[in-house]
Scaffold this active site. Structure first.
Site, mmCIF file in Angstrom:
data_model
loop_
_atom_site.group_PDB
_atom_site.id
_atom_site.type_symbol
_atom_site.label_atom_id
_atom_site.label_comp_id
_atom_site.label_asym_id
_atom_site.label_seq_id
_atom_site.Cartn_x
_atom_site.Cartn_y
_atom_site.Cartn_z
ATOM 1 N N CYS A 37 -46.551 -42.455 -6.106
ATOM 2 C CA CYS A 37 -47.332 -43.318 -6.989
ATOM 3 C C CYS A 37 -47.598 -42.606 -8.316
ATOM 4 O O CYS A 37 -47.821 -41.407 -8.309
ATOM 5 C CB CYS A 37 -48.650 -43.703 -6.329
ATOM 6 S SG CYS A 37 -48.396 -45.000 -5.115
ATOM 7 N N PRO A 38 -47.571 -43.292 -9.449
ATOM 8 C CA PRO A 38 -47.517 -44.751 -9.555
ATOM 9 C C PRO A 38 -46.097 -45.314 -9.648
ATOM 10 O O PRO A 38 -45.937 -46.499 -9.971
ATOM 11 C CB PRO A 38 -48.252 -45.001 -10.865
ATOM 12 C CG PRO A 38 -47.837 -43.857 -11.725
ATOM 13 C CD PRO A 38 -47.692 -42.679 -10.784
#
Lengths: 210, 440, 76
Positions: free
Chosen positions: C13-14
């Site tokens: 992530c992201p």
């Protein structure tokens, strides 16, 4: 004599104008918000501010000034000349009381500052980044200050140049709050903010936090 | 004037506090800042001189606030903001400045160019000219805070799985990962993904820390947008969680911008000093190491290791000596990059840049000074206490053929702990049920 | 049947959210994107992204090991 009195009066009026204009700027800036720093401190803001105005200004303190040592020292010399020039201007009515040796010393420091100012203007014209960054205001500011320093330096040795000095100082003082010259006042606040930042967060004196 | 420009100018007006006025006024255009910028070092052009970036905003500022500029705009280079110049400003602030503060530290005047770039980012966000992805990531984070029930159960379930893994790794059936436990002393806020949960969980359990895990992530994309309203909503999730649980300390994952913003700026956004301490995991590791609470074997990390100072952790955050003290305790061969500490080069991935695919080429190019710096150390491992830095250094390692391994500090600490599961004879035992093993 | 299939395994992530957000712009309204990811952060981040961006998370499930499979539908 009439020319001397007239230019002296002009310089005095210009000084009053500059003081009033800076006071207005001060009032405007002081109305702008300044948030309290509520994060618990890690270091000392006082130590940071002290650093910002002392060792932090040393030529070896920053990579930029180590890399551009000559240009930085030129700037420092120019500004020392400016402060000496302003001191000389404000004390000009009492010059006859000052010993010759002190006048010659001031004349040298201020004259050297003027020379460094003109060199700075040449650099501004020649060096590609500086040329691209500069506006007419930048050129005018350096030239106005340098001419003032040159006339002050000569006037310290030859009082016949006093009217020229007063005229040059009047022009510089009127322009100071309007153009780039005013950065000299903001310098002190800028370094202070920088000092508070690195001081509170213990960025420069990180070893001292333990 | 278009509505977009009007909005941007209104935001500039709101942003115009005393430090920003000073930053806009104090520049002498001496140009000494040029080489302080990694973009300039990678591509020496006037556009990458920090003073020129400041000038781009000053042109608009002077047109609004300077007497002489209103009469003779050409004389001072003033220019009324228009849609075209706003778009250029926005692109510059989001793609050619990582807010690393290196220029501010190198400016003889102390001009805070990153402060100006943040003001531009705020103007761009409000006028909808900011990168859509950053806005989207910030809004998604805000959404999580509004109603955590839609993912909380899944998260808890996932942590239960991770807890089993933790017990196996530690050879300790009592090792725990509790989620939002009331009354815990420490609330640890990870990043999304278990790679920022497992190593700290091992360390916290090893030192018998009274800790619990946050359901939120430390990252704050509102900060990258220069948008205090969004940044506050994202930070509020953690602040409310910490207050509700009554923790004494919030420990943030190894994340540069999360630390710099939560530790130093968030109290000012909310106008309050929080009833808990805010620290980085790095500071906590330093504390455990210096108190002798971790049994460490530096020979577990025999490789040549170097440390990258994340700009947010070091120049902005003041976390500088802590990781070095930890590294010296967990590894024999530590070498510094030159320059380092507050003079370190930005890796090029800060300011939200790693999340913006449209600027990948520009970002990797700007990473060249860091790549050269790493190469000179001859290190095999680069430690970085920031997720964005790790992502960027991984990419520049590939781009410039560095062949280095990039790791977080906590990962190396765990390695130096020589956990039972890393010993072959224990691994064999753990092939079965962990509970059986730990009862032996 | 999803018209676009993305393999986001290994991305942290992201980046899974970034990839989905980019991919959704390239499909027509009403079309589906199917993706697999290994970062458990997507369990929270993808539903949150769907809510904030006004798109629909049709399904999300853990499949073998740590792999998470989800399908999103472009609504706007």
């Amino acid at each position: 004599m009439a020319l001397l009195s007239l230019t002296q009066l002009l310089a005095l009026l210009a000084l009053l104008f500059a003081a009033a204009a800076f006071a207005l700027r001060w009032r405007w800036a002081a109305q702008r918000p300044l948030a309290d720093d509520r994060a618990p401190m890690k270091g000392s803001p006082a130590r940071g501010v002290l650093y910002a105005f002392t060792f932090g200004m040393a030529p070896w303190a920053k990579e930029s000034t180590r890399r551009h040592m000559i240009a930085y020292l030129r700037g420092v010399g120019f500004h020392i000349g400016i402060f000496a020039g302003l001191a000389a201007l404000l004390t000009s009515p009492w010059w006859p009381l000052v010993p010759d040796s002190a006048r010659w010393l001031f004349a040298f420091v201020i004259g050297f500052g003027a020379w460094l100012g003109f060199v700075g203007e040449i650099m501004r014209q020649v060096e590609h980044n500086l040329r691209a960054l500069s506006t007419p205001d930048d050129h005018a500011s350096v030239l106005l200050v340098s001419v003032f320093l040159a006339t002050a330096s000569i006037a310290l040795i030859n009082v016949g140049w006093l009217p020229a000095m007063y005229l040059a100082s009047a022009l510089m003082l009127i322009y100071a709050p309007l153009g780039k010259i005013r950065h000299c006042v903001y310098f002190f606040f800028s370094r202070r903010f920088f000092g508070l930042f690195v001081g509170r967060r213990a960025v420069i004196h990180s070893e001292a936090t333990r | 004037m278009s509505a977009q420009v009007d909005t941007a100018l209104q935001v500039l007006e709101k942003q115009l506090n005393r430090p920003l006025v000073v930053a806009l006024e104090a520049c002498a255009r001496c140009g000494l800042c040029a080489e302080a910028c990694h973009y300039y070092l990678a591509e020496p052009s006037i556009d990458h001189v920090p003073a020129a970036r400041g000038e781009a905003l000053r042109r608009a500022y002077r047109a609004e606030h300077d007497f002489l500029s209103r009469i003779f705009p050409q004389w001072t280079g003033a220019e009324k903001l228009n849609e075209e110049s706003l778009a250029k400003l926005a692109e510059m602030a989001f793609s050619q400045c990582t807010l690393c503060r290196r220029c501010a530290f190198n400016c003889p005047m102390g001009v805070d160019t990153p402060l100006m770039m943040r003001a531009v980012r705020a103007m761009a966000t409000a006028s909808e000219t900011a990168p859509e992805l950053l806005v989207m990531l910030a809004d998604a984070a805000i959404e999580k805070g509004k109603d955590p029930s839609f993912f909380r159960d899944m998260f808890v379930e996932q942590m239960a799985d991770l807890e089993k893994e933790l017990q196996t790794k530690m050879g300790d059936p009592a090792a725990r990962i509790t989620v939002e436990r009331e009354g815990a002393k420490i609330l640890y806020v990870p990043l999304a993904g278990e790679h920022t949960i497992m190593p700290p969980a091992i360390i916290f359990n090893a030192v018998k820390e009274d800790w619990t895990l946050s359901i939120f992530e430390a990252a704050n994309y509102g900060v990258f947008l220069g948008d205090v309203a969004r940044a506050k909503q994202i930070a509020a999730r953690i602040i409310d969680e910490a207050k509700r649980l009554g923790v004494k300390e919030v420990v943030l994952a190894e994340c540069g911008h999360a630390y710099a913003s939560f530790r130093w700026e968030a109290p000012n956004w909310f106008g309050e000093t929080f009833p808990f301490k805010v620290t980085s995991l790095i500071e906590k590791l330093d504390e455990y190491v210096s108190e002798g609470r971790l049994h460490l074997d530096p020979s577990a990390n025999p490789e040549l290791i170097t440390y990258h100072d994340s700009c947010n952790m070091a120049r902005t955050g003041g976390v500088i000596e802590e990781p070095r003290r930890v590294l010296k305790a967990i590894a024999h061969n530590f070498v510094e990059m030159t320059p380092n500490r507050h003079e370190a080069y930005c890796c090029g991935g800060g300011g939200g840049l790693v999340a913006l695919p449209e600027y990948t080429e520009r970002r990797l190019k700007a990473g060249k000074p860091k790549a050269d710096q790493i190469r000179k150390t001859r290190a095999n491992i680069v430690v970085a206490a920031c997720e964005n830095c790790r992502l960027q250094i991984g990419e520049i390692s590939e781009q410039y053929g560095l062949g280095v391994e990039i790791t977080a500090l906590a990962d190396l600490v765990v390695k130096a702990m020589r956990l039972p599961a890393t010993r072959p004879e224990v691994e064999k035992l753990f092939a079965g049920d962990p509970a059986t093993v730990s009862s032996n | 049947m999803s018209s676009t299939v993305l393999d986001l395994k290994g991305l942290m992530c992201p980046l899974p959210v970034v990839k989905i957000a980019n991919a959704i712009k390239k499909v027509e309204i009403g079309e589906l994107i199917e993706a697999t990811a290994s970062d458990p952060g997507v369990l929270a981040d993808i539903p949150a992204w769907a809510r904030s961006s006004g798109n629909e998370l049709v399904t999300m499930e853990k499949v073998e090991g740590k792999v998470i499979r989800f399908v999103v539908k472009r609504i706007r």
